[in-house]
Design a protein around this motif. Structure first.
Motif, PDB file in Angstrom:
ATOM      1  N   LYS A  83       0.786  -1.230  -0.026  1.00  0.00           N
ATOM      2  CA  LYS A  83      -0.216   0.118  -0.207  1.00  0.00           C
ATOM      3  C   LYS A  83       0.860   1.131   0.006  1.00  0.00           C
ATOM      4  CE  LYS A  83      -3.873   1.614   2.667  1.00  0.00           C
ATOM      5  NZ  LYS A  83      -3.321   3.058   2.505  1.00  0.00           N
ATOM      6  N   VAL A  84       0.495   2.033  -0.912  1.00  0.00           N
ATOM      7  CA  VAL A  84       1.313   3.524  -0.978  1.00  0.00           C
ATOM      8  C   VAL A  84       0.474   4.481  -1.127  1.00  0.00           C
ATOM      9  CG1 VAL A  84       3.150   4.832  -2.301  1.00  0.00           C
ATOM     10  CG2 VAL A  84       3.072   2.120  -2.489  1.00  0.00           C
ATOM     11  N   GLY A  85       0.103   5.132  -0.044  1.00  0.00           N
ATOM     12  CA  GLY A  85      -1.002   6.005   0.113  1.00  0.00           C
ATOM     13  C   GLY A  85      -2.405   5.488  -0.274  1.00  0.00           C
ATOM     14  N   PRO A  86      -3.170   6.234  -0.936  1.00  0.00           N
ATOM     15  CA  PRO A  86      -4.218   5.580  -1.568  1.00  0.00           C
ATOM     16  C   PRO A  86      -4.113   4.543  -2.522  1.00  0.00           C
ATOM     17  CG  PRO A  86      -3.925   7.641  -2.925  1.00  0.00           C
ATOM     18  CD  PRO A  86      -2.769   7.524  -1.863  1.00  0.00           C
ATOM     19  N   ILE A  87      -2.735   4.145  -2.749  1.00  0.00           N
ATOM     20  CA  ILE A  87      -2.639   3.039  -4.003  1.00  0.00           C
ATOM     21  C   ILE A  87      -2.676   1.672  -3.102  1.00  0.00           C
ATOM     22  CG2 ILE A  87      -0.960   2.193  -5.581  1.00  0.00           C
ATOM     23  CD1 ILE A  87      -0.163   5.052  -6.146  1.00  0.00           C
TER      24      ILE A  87
END
Lengths: 390, 278
Positions: A257-261
């Motif tokens: 997970k990267v921020g909203p991604i």
């Protein structure tokens, strides 16, 4: 479906559409206004530029529901517009179009330049036009055409539409206390792991990273632990095995997970160990059921004794990333994420080797957020080793 | 290329937006202008179950100039600042940076608060606010709090914002009369993501000499005592130290480091050797 009302080319429109329908699809598919062209659908090419509340905006990254109550003008809506009429003539006479695909967006942007910046010169026109891509005529004729209309109107006062806040935005109705409806959580379609080729298969990697670290354990013990696949998998943040490994073949998932991604890769790998060289290679392939991105990877580890009770581990990671994650075009960020994952993996592996297990709890999903917090705790010694190795 | 299905709500106030986010239990995502989130939705890199649209909330379009600061509502767009529909003349860099963001069609929708919360490492506002000593006012169900810009972003696309918090106001301190600024952005083409951003602020009246190195792979690097980096005259940079800082931030490719170094040198030169651009 959501009910929307908006004005298109001066005509009131009422209808229902899915919230995910972007404005361009609504205009083209529902209203048959196919003059608005779609190409990149990520706000880069400018072909879909329309006016929202009189100001240019991308219709591919604005959703029809965002335009509730707004006034939209498409290329079909400039029939009686004096500036657009002059621009049409100038585009014709200056050979400012060839295939015509970019032209609707070019004209909408050109009209904004002429009205908002009446004193613009050719250099400023080029800067302002940088958000509209043309792939055939080239820009010379387009710039000439816009400059010609600017010259015809020298001395005109600048006109700029728009209010405070995003164009097209209107206040919402109060829904205090009401719980908003929510789409059911999607389930990622299970990729079919284990089929097809694993590893890079000769492809050129688009992401590579390498790191080295030393653990205070004899080489034979390190070699044995690295052969224990479930134990090694537990060191990888966000990874889980879907079945016990059999004969060097593993299947599993990995969430990052990267921020909203959010990604959730399902895949398979084959691990080949070369006892004599104390070297192992993982050949893997997986697919992210959420975005449809795919990844292929080859991870090699090599062991070397640095003393009777110390072993250096050199890891290299080569990956081919394809699909939306790669198309997003931010390889620097993805590379940094991979480096951090590798760093995290190495730290947990080091702890497993020295204390029997990682010091922290198993991580069902990894993200930069915990990594960012943990980063400060990583020993400087380790960090400098890692950086030197890259 | 269409987004995965999501539901949509348009709350009337910031508190209703925060309540909708809380009710979404992690499946809800705030959207303002949507100029960064839109592409990610279309690429299906982001798949929220609910979009909470705050673009039209008038409280987020507020603007106030106080004795010592500009208070800018998070829903103000880059075009609003570019066109000076709000008078940000007290902080001259704002208009210049606003006008250089992406393209006009994007600036007409993209908001200052949306960009800051999206926390893209290459974004323009993200790489300006920490250099100006800005504070953000956040509103959530449990009340209101203030966070320094330098502490807000934690990593690429990550901030300290709680899942049910909304950035309401960007508070930008006014510089003193003798303040000097330098700002340099290097991009392949006008409007593309920056490859390097540098900001140098020298405001002796407020005891500030700050440098920012931005468009890294994560949060921008902010150096508070920039004399140690750039020399007290601003024009004798310690290139070895700057290079080490960049390596520490993961900028390992020599060409990328050189771009960041060049941007920083130029920003320092602008701040120290010529008059403030009007």
């Amino acid at each position: 479906m959501t009910d929307i009302r908006l004005s298109v080319n001066g005509r009131p429109i009422a209808g229902a559409c899915e919230p995910r329908t972007h404005l361009a699809d609504f205009l083209r598919d529902r209203l048959d206004l196919t003059g608005t062209h779609l190409r990149c659908e990520q706000g880069v090419c400018g072909a879909c530029t329309v006016l929202i509340d009189g100001a240019p905006a991308r219709s591919c990254i604005n959703y029809a529901v965002n335009c509730q109550g707004a006034e939209v003008t498409t290329i079909e809506g400039f029939g009686g517009d004096e500036v657009m009429s002059r621009l049409r003539t100038a585009f014709h006479e200056e050979h400012a179009l060839q295939c015509g695909f970019c032209t609707p967006g070019m004209l909408v942007t050109a009209r904004d330049i002429v009205l908002r910046l009446p004193e613009a010169d050719a250099a400023q026109v080029r800067t302002e036009l940088s958000g509209n891509l043309c792939r055939c005529t080239g820009y010379a004729g387009i710039v000439r055409a816009i400059c010609r209309v600017l010259d015809e109107r020298r001395g005109a006062a600048p006109v700029s539409a728009g209010r405070l806040g995003p164009v097209g935005a209107r206040p919402g109705a109060s829904v205090a206390g009401a719980r908003p409806a929510m789409t059911e959580a999607g389930t990622a379609p299970a990729a079919a792991p284990g089929t097809g080729e694993l590893g890079l298969g000769g492809r050129k990697p688009n992401l590579e990273t390498a790191l080295s670290f030393t653990v205070r354990r004899p080489i034979d013990e390190v070699w044995a632990v690295l052969g224990d696949i479930p134990r090694v998998a537990r060191c990888m943040p966000g990874a889980s095995l879907s079945a016990p490994p059999s004969d060097g073949h593993v299947e599993g998932r990995m969430s990052v997970k990267v921020g909203p991604i959010a990604t959730n890769f399902a895949g398979a790998a084959r691990i080949v160990r070369e006892e004599a060289e104390r070297r192992g290679t993982l050949y893997g392939a997986g697919r992210d059921g959420l975005s449809g991105s795919s990844a292929r990877a080859e991870v090699t580890y090599a062991l070397a004794p640095t003393g009777p009770d110390a072993t250096r581990i050199d890891i290299t990671l080569k990956t081919v990333l394809a699909g939306p994650l790669a198309q997003f075009g931010r390889s620097g960020i993805v590379k940094e994420l991979m480096a951090r994952l590798a760093e995290q993996f190495a730290r947990r592996l080091e702890q497993t080797l020295e204390h029997g297990a990682p010091d922290d709890e198993a991580m069902p999903e990894t993200s930069l957020r915990p990594l960012a917090l943990i980063a400060g705790l990583i020993a400087d010694k380790f960090r400098s080793l890692f950086r030197r190795a890259r | 290329m269409k987004p995965a299905p999501f539901d949509y709500t348009r709350p009337a106030s910031v508190s209703e937006a925060a309540a909708a986010l809380a009710a979404g239990e992690g499946g809800a995502k705030l959207i303002a202008g949507g100029q960064s989130l839109g592409p990610m939705l279309n690429l299906r890199l982001v798949q929220p179950r609910l979009l909470v649209d705050v673009a039209g909330i008038e409280a987020l379009h507020a603007f106030e100039e106080t004795a010592d600061a500009l208070r800018i509502g998070a829903g103000i767009t880059a075009a609003n600042i570019e066109d000076q529909r709000i008078d940000t003349g007290a902080v001259p860099l704002l208009q210049r940076v606003a006008a250089g963001i992406a393209y006009r069609a994007v600036r007409n929708r993209g908001t200052i608060g949306g960009s800051l919360c999206h926390a893209d490492p290459a974004a323009d506002w993200v790489n300006l606010m920490p250099a100006l000593g800005v504070r953000y006012e956040l509103v959530g169900p449990s009340g209101r709090r203030t966070v320094a810009a330098a502490d807000f972003m934690t990593a690429a696309f990550e901030t300290v914002l709680a899942p049910d918090e909304v950035l309401e106001t960007v508070v930008i301190p006014k510089p003193s009369a003798g303040a000097r600024f330098g700002h340099v952005k290097i991009a392949r083409k006008t409007g593309k993501f920056a490859m390097a951003i540098a900001v140098v602020v020298s405001d002796p009246g407020r005891g500030v000499f700050r440098a920012l190195i931005g468009a890294t792979h994560g949060r921008p690097l902010v150096v508070e005592e920039a004399a140690s980096l750039l020399g007290s005259d601003g024009n004798t940079p310690d290139t070895a130290r700057i290079g080490a800082l960049l390596v520490e931030a993961g900028i390992t490719e020599p060409a990328a480091r050189q771009l960041h170094l060049t941007a920083l040198r130029r920003a320092a030169a602008e701040a120290f050797s010529k008059a403030l651009p009007s």
